[in-house]
Structure formats: C-alpha cells, structure tokens
Scaffold this motif. Structure first.
Motif, mmCIF file in Angstrom:
data_model
loop_
_atom_site.group_PDB
_atom_site.id
_atom_site.type_symbol
_atom_site.label_atom_id
_atom_site.label_comp_id
_atom_site.label_asym_id
_atom_site.label_seq_id
_atom_site.Cartn_x
_atom_site.Cartn_y
_atom_site.Cartn_z
ATOM 1 N N ALA A 127 0.834 -1.202 0.000
ATOM 2 C CA ALA A 127 0.000 0.000 0.000
ATOM 3 C C ALA A 127 0.869 1.253 0.000
ATOM 4 C CB ALA A 127 -0.939 -0.006 1.199
ATOM 5 N N ALA A 128 1.994 1.217 0.713
ATOM 6 C CA ALA A 128 2.903 2.368 0.733
ATOM 7 C C ALA A 128 3.487 2.631 -0.649
ATOM 8 C CB ALA A 128 4.013 2.144 1.747
ATOM 9 N N VAL A 129 3.814 1.564 -1.382
ATOM 10 C CA VAL A 129 4.340 1.722 -2.738
ATOM 11 C C VAL A 129 3.297 2.374 -3.631
ATOM 12 C CG1 VAL A 129 5.089 0.473 -4.808
ATOM 13 C CG2 VAL A 129 5.978 -0.190 -2.557
ATOM 14 N N VAL A 130 2.078 1.868 -3.597
ATOM 15 C CA VAL A 130 1.017 2.408 -4.458
ATOM 16 C C VAL A 130 0.698 3.846 -4.053
ATOM 17 C CG1 VAL A 130 -1.333 2.067 -5.305
ATOM 18 C CG2 VAL A 130 0.116 0.080 -4.826
ATOM 19 N N ARG A 131 0.674 4.107 -2.748
ATOM 20 C CA ARG A 131 0.397 5.470 -2.273
ATOM 21 C C ARG A 131 1.496 6.428 -2.726
ATOM 22 N NH1 ARG A 131 -0.236 4.177 2.440
ATOM 23 N NH2 ARG A 131 -2.485 3.883 2.273
ATOM 24 N N ALA A 132 2.735 5.983 -2.693
ATOM 25 C CA ALA A 132 3.839 6.834 -3.151
ATOM 26 C C ALA A 132 3.672 7.202 -4.619
ATOM 27 C CB ALA A 132 5.171 6.132 -2.920
ATOM 28 N N VAL A 133 3.274 6.237 -5.426
ATOM 29 C CA VAL A 133 3.033 6.526 -6.843
ATOM 30 C C VAL A 133 1.939 7.578 -6.976
ATOM 31 C CG1 VAL A 133 2.266 5.582 -9.050
ATOM 32 C CG2 VAL A 133 3.793 4.237 -7.593
ATOM 33 N N ASP A 134 0.847 7.400 -6.243
ATOM 34 C CA ASP A 134 -0.250 8.367 -6.315
ATOM 35 C C ASP A 134 0.225 9.770 -5.947
ATOM 36 O OD1 ASP A 134 -1.676 6.006 -6.744
ATOM 37 O OD2 ASP A 134 -3.385 6.668 -5.548
ATOM 38 N N GLU A 135 1.005 9.856 -4.898
ATOM 39 C CA GLU A 135 1.485 11.168 -4.463
ATOM 40 C C GLU A 135 2.428 11.783 -5.494
ATOM 41 O OE1 GLU A 135 3.069 10.638 -0.518
ATOM 42 O OE2 GLU A 135 1.108 10.105 0.315
ATOM 43 N N MET A 136 3.333 10.979 -6.044
ATOM 44 C CA MET A 136 4.250 11.506 -7.059
ATOM 45 C C MET A 136 3.509 12.000 -8.293
ATOM 46 S SD MET A 136 7.592 9.031 -7.103
ATOM 47 C CE MET A 136 7.798 7.932 -5.712
ATOM 48 N N CYS A 137 2.475 11.270 -8.689
ATOM 49 C CA CYS A 137 1.766 11.612 -9.920
ATOM 50 C C CYS A 137 0.771 12.753 -9.738
ATOM 51 C CB CYS A 137 1.038 10.382 -10.470
ATOM 52 S SG CYS A 137 2.146 9.113 -11.124
ATOM 53 N N THR A 138 0.319 12.982 -8.524
ATOM 54 C CA THR A 138 -0.698 14.020 -8.319
ATOM 55 C C THR A 138 -0.125 15.302 -7.724
ATOM 56 O OG1 THR A 138 -1.320 13.043 -6.182
ATOM 57 C CG2 THR A 138 -2.595 12.367 -8.122
ATOM 58 N N VAL A 139 0.692 15.181 -6.681
ATOM 59 C CA VAL A 139 1.248 16.389 -6.058
ATOM 60 C C VAL A 139 2.732 16.552 -6.355
ATOM 61 C CG1 VAL A 139 -0.494 16.406 -4.247
ATOM 62 C CG2 VAL A 139 1.697 15.270 -3.828
ATOM 63 N N LYS A 140 3.307 15.620 -7.129
ATOM 64 C CA LYS A 140 4.710 15.672 -7.543
ATOM 65 C C LYS A 140 5.674 15.674 -6.360
ATOM 66 C CE LYS A 140 3.271 15.793 -11.741
ATOM 67 N NZ LYS A 140 3.244 14.552 -12.518
ATOM 68 N N ASN A 141 5.298 14.956 -5.316
ATOM 69 C CA ASN A 141 6.154 14.792 -4.157
ATOM 70 C C ASN A 141 5.666 13.569 -3.396
ATOM 71 O OD1 ASN A 141 8.148 15.210 -2.232
ATOM 72 N ND2 ASN A 141 7.563 17.337 -1.821
ATOM 73 N N VAL A 142 6.352 13.206 -2.317
ATOM 74 C CA VAL A 142 5.930 12.115 -1.443
ATOM 75 C C VAL A 142 5.930 12.650 -0.018
ATOM 76 C CG1 VAL A 142 6.522 9.819 -0.555
ATOM 77 C CG2 VAL A 142 6.842 10.326 -2.982
ATOM 78 N N SER A 143 4.861 12.379 0.707
ATOM 79 C CA SER A 143 4.777 12.855 2.084
ATOM 80 C C SER A 143 5.854 12.203 2.943
ATOM 81 C CB SER A 143 3.395 12.547 2.669
ATOM 82 O OG SER A 143 3.240 11.146 2.837
ATOM 83 N N ASP A 144 6.207 12.852 4.031
ATOM 84 C CA ASP A 144 7.201 12.285 4.939
ATOM 85 C C ASP A 144 6.754 10.941 5.494
ATOM 86 O OD1 ASP A 144 8.885 14.437 4.564
ATOM 87 O OD2 ASP A 144 8.227 15.498 6.378
ATOM 88 N N VAL A 145 5.467 10.814 5.763
ATOM 89 C CA VAL A 145 4.953 9.550 6.306
ATOM 90 C C VAL A 145 5.131 8.427 5.285
ATOM 91 C CG1 VAL A 145 2.878 8.328 7.054
ATOM 92 C CG2 VAL A 145 3.326 10.655 7.885
ATOM 93 N N THR A 146 4.736 8.686 4.049
ATOM 94 C CA THR A 146 4.864 7.664 3.004
ATOM 95 C C THR A 146 6.328 7.351 2.742
ATOM 96 O OG1 THR A 146 2.794 8.395 1.987
ATOM 97 C CG2 THR A 146 4.251 7.058 0.628
ATOM 98 N N TRP A 147 7.170 8.375 2.714
ATOM 99 C CA TRP A 147 8.601 8.141 2.473
ATOM 100 C C TRP A 147 9.199 7.258 3.562
ATOM 101 C CZ3 TRP A 147 11.522 8.653 -1.658
ATOM 102 C CH2 TRP A 147 12.897 8.518 -1.533
#
Length: 198
Positions: A127-147
């Motif tokens: 889930a963290a991998v998929v969430r990271a992709v979503d964050e990169m593709c939508t906000v062009k970054n990854v949250s500290d929690v996801t990272w």
C-alpha cells in the motif's frame, strides 16, 4: 487518439544506423548468433526508429530501469499504477501483458492497481508503494509519512530507482499520447470507463 501523429517506421525500412542504435536491446542475448537478430515490431520502437540519435541516448537508461534494483513485482506495480493514473494506455497494456506472462503480478493485484492504495489486496508495504506513486503523480512529491514507510523496506538505491521509474512512466503517458502511439496488435487497453474524456 484515433490515429498516430508519427507513424512507426516499418522494420523493413530500418537502416544500419537504426539497428546499431538498438544494439543495447541485444545486451542480454547470446554473443554468438548465426544470423542477424530479428527486429522487434512494437509500435513504440517503430517510432523510435525514426530518431536513432534519440535511441542511443534513451535506451541505456530505459534498460537500466528494466533491470534496476527493484524486484520485477515492485517495478511492475509502479509502472502499472503510474500509467493507470496518467492514462498511458500503451504502457499499461504492454505491462499488464508482460506481468501476466511472466507471473510478476496476479490478476487480483492488477485489478487492485486500478483501485489504488486502499484496495484490500495490499499489505501495508505494498500500500505504501502504491500510495507513493499516487502522491508523485498528483502532487509531484511524497509525504514524509509515506517516504518513511518506503525507507523501511527499500535501500537508497531502490528508492532512487523507484522514484525515477515513476517519473519516467509519467513522462511516457504524456509523450505517447502526444505522438498518437497506437496499441500493438493483440494488446488489450483500458476498460471503457477509464478514458481521459470519460
């Protein structure tokens, strides 16, 4: 797009320069061959064949991503989620076929990638991998929690490869749409409900 803006160059029209540019693709083939290698007929390679200088610059990086520090499963998860979000139908179709043929992902996992990080299919790490992709593709970054969740399961090298895989396939979504890249024969594209204009 209903028709290509740049038509693939038929393999019978490839020159020695084009063949030489694609030599990196033969890097994993046996060194001794009694006949020239067959020219791959994928539409994207036919477009690339129109620009050998681009191929010489691009293919080594592309091959690195294909054989990077990520596992085959994680790489394909990342590519499929990225291309789903970016409406990159060509790469989605190619990598669904590849993932099924090679056994990298199950049909249930492929379906979950169209749903997102909250799909019941995923472990917390997935889930963290998929969430990271979503964050990169939508906000062009990854949250500290996801990272932090990613860093708990991947090395620095893998984190770099993961980030550049998402960025590269997000770029593919734009480039291939603009060029009008058509699906190769036999590939199955997005379901009708998942279209940019739907």
């Amino acid at each position: 797009m209903p028709k290509p803006r740049i038509t693939p160059l038929p393999t019978e029209d490839w020159t020695d320069e084009v063949d030489d540019a694609f030599a990196v693709l033969r890097g994993h083939a046996p060194a001794e061959q009694s006949s020239p290698p067959a020219r791959p007929k994928a539409n994207i390679l036919g477009i690339y064949a129109r620009h050998p200088a681009f191929v010489r610059g691009w293919m080594p990086f592309s091959q690195h991503l294909r054989h990077s520090t990520l596992s085959d499963r994680v790489r394909e998860m990342v590519i499929l989620r990225t291309t789903w979000l970016g409406f990159g139908e060509y790469e989605w179709a190619q990598h669904v076929w590849m993932s099924r043929a090679a056994g990298y992902l199950t049909d249930a996992e492929i379906a979950a990638l169209s749903e997102g990080p909250d799909a019941a299919q995923w472990s917390p790490g997935d889930a963290a991998v998929v969430r990271a992709v979503d964050e990169m593709c939508t906000v062009k970054n990854v949250s500290d929690v996801t990272w932090s969740e990613l860093a708990n399961q991947f090395s620095p090298e893998q984190l770099i490869d993961l980030t550049f895989t998402v960025g590269t396939y997000d770029m593919h979504c734009t480039a291939f749409t603009v060029l009008g890249l058509q699906l190769d024969e036999g590939l199955i594209g997005f379901p009708e409900h998942h279209r940019r204009d739907a």
